[in-house]
Design a protein around this motif. Structure first.
Motif, PDB file in Angstrom:
ATOM      1  N   THR A 291       1.352   8.989   3.421  1.00 25.41           N
ATOM      2  CA  THR A 291       1.207  10.303   4.047  1.00 25.41           C
ATOM      3  C   THR A 291      -0.261  10.660   4.265  1.00 25.41           C
ATOM      4  N   ASP A 292      -1.170   9.749   3.925  1.00 25.45           N
ATOM      5  CA  ASP A 292      -2.594   9.995   4.155  1.00 25.45           C
ATOM      6  C   ASP A 292      -3.064   9.180   5.357  1.00 25.45           C
TER       7      ASP A 292
ATOM      8  N   VAL B  11       0.823  -1.208   0.000  1.00 26.69           N
ATOM      9  CA  VAL B  11       0.000   0.000   0.000  1.00 26.69           C
ATOM     10  C   VAL B  11       0.860   1.263   0.000  1.00 26.69           C
ATOM     11  N   PHE B  12       0.291   2.317  -0.548  1.00 35.30           N
ATOM     12  CA  PHE B  12       0.844   3.663  -0.435  1.00 35.30           C
ATOM     13  C   PHE B  12      -0.277   4.645  -0.720  1.00 35.30           C
TER      14      PHE B  12
ATOM     15  N   TYR C 205       3.510  -3.259   8.422  1.00 34.10           N
ATOM     16  CA  TYR C 205       4.935  -2.965   8.253  1.00 34.10           C
ATOM     17  C   TYR C 205       5.021  -1.692   7.420  1.00 34.10           C
ATOM     18  N   SER C 206       5.500  -0.631   8.015  1.00 38.32           N
ATOM     19  CA  SER C 206       5.535   0.660   7.334  1.00 38.32           C
ATOM     20  C   SER C 206       6.957   1.193   7.305  1.00 38.32           C
ATOM     21  N   GLU C 207       7.512   1.254   6.123  1.00 36.70           N
ATOM     22  CA  GLU C 207       8.879   1.751   5.958  1.00 36.70           C
ATOM     23  C   GLU C 207       9.091   2.139   4.498  1.00 36.70           C
TER      24      GLU C 207
END
Length: 249
Positions: free
Chosen positions: A42-43, A10-11, A60-62
């Motif tokens: 960024t949302d 996701v992004f 997992y966010s990186e």
């Protein structure tokens, strides 16, 4: 019990992620984990996921190098027996998809299972409402790709053969990956719709500048010769294509 690791790269997916997740969380089959592999959105994507407060979801966010980098990471984060990748704007076809597929997976010796997807919108390689795209011979796979939203990979097979998505192919790495998998194992086809594929992702309207589209006939030249169709096969392909064209009209 068959276990699935469902990997969602996701992004900035705040407008679609909830639909994708709900289609999984409502499954009648419960043996799964969901891995959200986020590229530092960024949302409100992560906030929406966290508010579900479901321990089957791992986040997992990186920073990453794009969707295929996220998918590679997902392979190594996964704890399940079978890997499944779905886009954040796609969703499972109905609530019994995993239950249906688990029956085949439990007795299957091959390392990759695939079905169909229902296309929503025009993609450039499929049309709105089309059920894409039936059973694939190796010959057919060299000409067009199996939609990865319809595919399930045995994790131990992927790791044993050190298979991963090649980041130099920003649009068609999944096609290259599938050919690499097929060189190592036969695939099993199940004639069922697995997911709804929404047009608009990176694979929609592939550009001729995509390196894989230019390189595949060199990289896999020996396969094109090996699986070159004879005259009768070519006639069958043309007749089938004509029939499909007439039916659509």
């Amino acid at each position: 019990m068959t276990t699935f690791s469902i990997i969602i790269p996701v992004f900035n997916s705040e407008n679609t992620i909830l639909i994708a997740l709900e289609s999984i969380l409502k499954q009648s089959y419960e043996g799964f984990e969901i891995l959200i592999v986020d590229g530092l959105s960024t949302d409100n994507t992560i906030k929406i996921v966290e508010e579900l407060n479901d321990n089957r979801i791992k986040i997992y966010s990186e920073k990453d190098k794009g969707v295929y980098d996220a998918m590679n990471k997902g392979i190594h984060y996964a704890q399940g027996e079978w890997l499944y990748f779905i886009g954040s704007d796609d969703y499972l076809y109905n609530n019994d998809v995993l239950q249906t597929l688990s029956k085949t997976l439990n007795k299957m010796k091959n390392n990759v299972l695939y079905g169909n997807v229902l296309i929503k919108g025009n993609t450039g390689w499929a049309t709105d409402g089309q059920v894409y795209n039936g059973e694939f011979s190796f010959q057919k796979l060299l000409k067009s790709n199996i939609c990865h939203q319809s595919m399930f990979y045995r994790k131990s097979f992927i790791l044993k053969n050190q298979l991963e998505y090649d980041l130099k192919y920003p649009i068609s790495s999944d096609w290259d990956f599938n050919i690499a998998c097929r060189l190592q194992s036969k695939f099993t086809f199940i004639n069922t719709i697995v997911a709804v594929f929404n047009a608009g992702g990176i694979s929609t309207g592939k550009s001729i500048t995509e390196p894989f589209l230019q390189e595949r006939k060199v990289k896999y030249a020996h396969l094109y010769q090996k699986y070159k169709p004879n005259l009768i096969q070519r006639l069958k392909y043309k007749i089938n294509a004509l029939i499909k064209k007439v039916i659509r009209k």
